[in-house]
Design a protein around this motif. Structure first.
Motif, PDB file in Angstrom:
ATOM      1  N   ASP A  30       0.927  -1.229   0.028  1.00 25.43           N
ATOM      2  CA  ASP A  30       0.081   0.089   0.062  1.00 25.43           C
ATOM      3  C   ASP A  30       1.028   1.204  -0.045  1.00 25.43           C
ATOM      4  OD1 ASP A  30      -2.365  -1.511   0.103  1.00 25.43           O
ATOM      5  OD2 ASP A  30      -2.533  -1.703   2.033  1.00 25.43           O
ATOM      6  N   ILE A  31       1.977   1.186   0.749  1.00 28.02           N
ATOM      7  CA  ILE A  31       2.939   2.288   0.726  1.00 28.02           C
ATOM      8  C   ILE A  31       4.324   1.738   0.079  1.00 28.02           C
ATOM      9  CG2 ILE A  31       3.998   3.956   2.417  1.00 28.02           C
ATOM     10  CD1 ILE A  31       1.793   3.563   4.055  1.00 28.02           C
ATOM     11  N   GLN A  32       4.706   2.442  -0.799  1.00 29.18           N
ATOM     12  CA  GLN A  32       6.151   2.224  -1.281  1.00 29.18           C
ATOM     13  C   GLN A  32       7.164   3.162  -0.692  1.00 29.18           C
ATOM     14  OE1 GLN A  32       6.240   2.546  -5.645  1.00 29.18           O
ATOM     15  NE2 GLN A  32       4.139   1.960  -5.839  1.00 29.18           N
ATOM     16  N   LYS A  33       8.154   2.623  -0.233  1.00 31.48           N
ATOM     17  CA  LYS A  33       9.447   3.228   0.151  1.00 31.48           C
ATOM     18  C   LYS A  33       9.754   4.297  -1.140  1.00 31.48           C
ATOM     19  CE  LYS A  33      11.105  -0.521   2.960  1.00 31.48           C
ATOM     20  NZ  LYS A  33      12.145  -1.517   3.338  1.00 31.48           N
ATOM     21  N   GLY A  34       9.922   5.485  -0.520  1.00 33.35           N
ATOM     22  CA  GLY A  34      10.364   6.650  -1.076  1.00 33.35           C
ATOM     23  C   GLY A  34       9.342   7.438  -2.077  1.00 33.35           C
ATOM     24  N   GLU A  35       7.907   6.824  -1.690  1.00 31.99           N
ATOM     25  CA  GLU A  35       6.831   7.459  -2.604  1.00 31.99           C
ATOM     26  C   GLU A  35       6.187   8.424  -1.506  1.00 31.99           C
ATOM     27  OE1 GLU A  35       4.320   9.200  -4.305  1.00 31.99           O
ATOM     28  OE2 GLU A  35       3.021   7.637  -3.272  1.00 31.99           O
ATOM     29  N   LEU A  36       6.669   9.863  -1.600  1.00 32.53           N
ATOM     30  CA  LEU A  36       5.989  10.819  -0.774  1.00 32.53           C
ATOM     31  C   LEU A  36       4.893  11.766  -0.905  1.00 32.53           C
ATOM     32  CD1 LEU A  36       9.960  12.016   0.229  1.00 32.53           C
ATOM     33  CD2 LEU A  36       8.262  10.332   1.307  1.00 32.53           C
ATOM     34  N   ASN A  37       4.690  11.829  -2.338  1.00 29.73           N
ATOM     35  CA  ASN A  37       3.606  13.013  -2.501  1.00 29.73           C
ATOM     36  C   ASN A  37       2.414  12.065  -2.708  1.00 29.73           C
ATOM     37  OD1 ASN A  37       4.545  11.752  -5.098  1.00 29.73           O
ATOM     38  ND2 ASN A  37       4.444  14.189  -5.969  1.00 29.73           N
ATOM     39  N   ASN A  38       2.540  10.767  -2.656  1.00 31.83           N
ATOM     40  CA  ASN A  38       1.115  10.018  -2.899  1.00 31.83           C
ATOM     41  C   ASN A  38       0.395  10.061  -4.408  1.00 31.83           C
ATOM     42  OD1 ASN A  38       1.061   8.956  -0.163  1.00 31.83           O
ATOM     43  ND2 ASN A  38       0.103  11.064   0.617  1.00 31.83           N
ATOM     44  N   ASP A  39       1.382  10.052  -5.218  1.00 32.03           N
ATOM     45  CA  ASP A  39       0.748  10.086  -6.623  1.00 32.03           C
ATOM     46  C   ASP A  39       0.754   8.602  -6.882  1.00 32.03           C
ATOM     47  OD1 ASP A  39       3.373   9.936  -6.917  1.00 32.03           O
ATOM     48  OD2 ASP A  39       3.570  11.456  -8.567  1.00 32.03           O
ATOM     49  N   GLY A  40       1.465   7.774  -6.332  1.00 35.37           N
ATOM     50  CA  GLY A  40       1.371   6.368  -6.740  1.00 35.37           C
ATOM     51  C   GLY A  40       2.550   6.153  -7.536  1.00 35.37           C
ATOM     52  N   ILE A  63       7.134   6.661  -8.060  1.00 31.31           N
ATOM     53  CA  ILE A  63       8.222   7.299  -7.388  1.00 31.31           C
ATOM     54  C   ILE A  63       9.074   7.983  -8.655  1.00 31.31           C
ATOM     55  CG2 ILE A  63      10.485   6.901  -6.378  1.00 31.31           C
ATOM     56  CD1 ILE A  63       9.359   4.263  -5.329  1.00 31.31           C
ATOM     57  N   THR A  64       9.100   9.408  -8.386  1.00 34.00           N
ATOM     58  CA  THR A  64       9.687  10.124  -9.469  1.00 34.00           C
ATOM     59  C   THR A  64      10.568  11.072  -8.802  1.00 34.00           C
ATOM     60  OG1 THR A  64       7.864  12.004  -8.972  1.00 34.00           O
ATOM     61  CG2 THR A  64       7.173  10.254 -10.546  1.00 34.00           C
ATOM     62  N   SER A  65      10.865  12.062  -9.611  1.00 30.05           N
ATOM     63  CA  SER A  65      11.996  13.355  -9.380  1.00 30.05           C
ATOM     64  C   SER A  65      11.309  14.074  -8.267  1.00 30.05           C
ATOM     65  CB  SER A  65      12.306  14.080 -10.532  1.00 30.05           C
ATOM     66  OG  SER A  65      11.150  14.654 -11.130  1.00 30.05           O
ATOM     67  N   VAL A  66      10.017  14.379  -8.151  1.00 33.58           N
ATOM     68  CA  VAL A  66       9.398  15.066  -7.319  1.00 33.58           C
ATOM     69  C   VAL A  66       9.757  14.673  -6.020  1.00 33.58           C
ATOM     70  CG1 VAL A  66       6.966  16.063  -6.455  1.00 33.58           C
ATOM     71  CG2 VAL A  66       7.563  15.986  -8.886  1.00 33.58           C
ATOM     72  N   ASP A  67       9.315  13.165  -5.838  1.00 25.34           N
ATOM     73  CA  ASP A  67       9.718  12.424  -4.446  1.00 25.34           C
ATOM     74  C   ASP A  67      11.243  12.565  -4.188  1.00 25.34           C
ATOM     75  OD1 ASP A  67       7.150  11.241  -4.178  1.00 25.34           O
ATOM     76  OD2 ASP A  67       7.574  10.300  -5.877  1.00 25.34           O
ATOM     77  N   ALA A  68      12.137  12.813  -5.138  1.00 22.73           N
ATOM     78  CA  ALA A  68      13.390  12.829  -4.817  1.00 22.73           C
ATOM     79  C   ALA A  68      14.012  14.183  -4.435  1.00 22.73           C
ATOM     80  CB  ALA A  68      14.444  12.325  -5.967  1.00 22.73           C
ATOM     81  N   LYS A  69      13.406  15.132  -4.759  1.00 22.70           N
ATOM     82  CA  LYS A  69      13.220  16.705  -4.326  1.00 22.70           C
ATOM     83  C   LYS A  69      12.768  16.565  -3.103  1.00 22.70           C
ATOM     84  CE  LYS A  69      11.921  21.301  -5.556  1.00 22.70           C
ATOM     85  NZ  LYS A  69      11.069  22.031  -6.840  1.00 22.70           N
ATOM     86  N   TRP A  70      11.768  16.122  -2.712  1.00 26.78           N
ATOM     87  CA  TRP A  70      10.946  16.288  -1.422  1.00 26.78           C
ATOM     88  C   TRP A  70      11.997  15.462  -0.340  1.00 26.78           C
ATOM     89  CZ3 TRP A  70       5.241  15.784  -0.369  1.00 26.78           C
ATOM     90  CH2 TRP A  70       4.413  16.755  -1.420  1.00 26.78           C
ATOM     91  N   VAL A  71      12.572  14.491  -0.672  1.00 23.44           N
ATOM     92  CA  VAL A  71      13.810  13.976   0.260  1.00 23.44           C
ATOM     93  C   VAL A  71      15.199  14.903   0.521  1.00 23.44           C
ATOM     94  CG1 VAL A  71      15.395  12.102   0.431  1.00 23.44           C
ATOM     95  CG2 VAL A  71      13.283  11.546  -0.275  1.00 23.44           C
TER      96      VAL A  71
END
Length: 58
Positions: free
Chosen positions: A27-37, A39-47
Motif C-alpha cells: 500500500d505504501i512504497q518506500k520513497g513515494e512521498l507525495n502520494n501520486d502512486g 516514485i518520481t523526481s518530485v519524490d527525490a526533491k522532497w527527500v
C-alpha cells in the motif's frame, strides 16, 4: 509459466509468481512521498529538501 503482473481496471494490484503464488503490491512504497502512486523526481526533491531542513515531512 513466468511471473506476471496482476491488474484490475488498469491498476497494478500485485504479482503472480511462477508457482502460482500471488503477492500483493504494498500500500505504501518506500520513497513515494507525495502520494501520486509513482516514485518520481518530485519524490527525490522532497527527500533532499527534508534532509536539508527546508521541508518537513509528516
Amino acid at each position: 509459466m513466468t511471473d506476471a503482473k496482476v491488474k484490475h481496471e488498469k491498476e497494478l494490484i500485485g504479482y503472480s509468481s511462477a508457482n502460482g503464488v500471488l503477492f500483493k503490491k504494498p500500500d505504501i512504497q518506500k520513497g513515494e512521498l507525495n502520494n501520486d502512486g509513482k516514485i518520481t523526481s518530485v519524490d527525490a526533491k522532497w527527500v533532499l529538501q527534508a534532509v536539508s531542513g527546508s521541508r518537513v515531512l509528516v
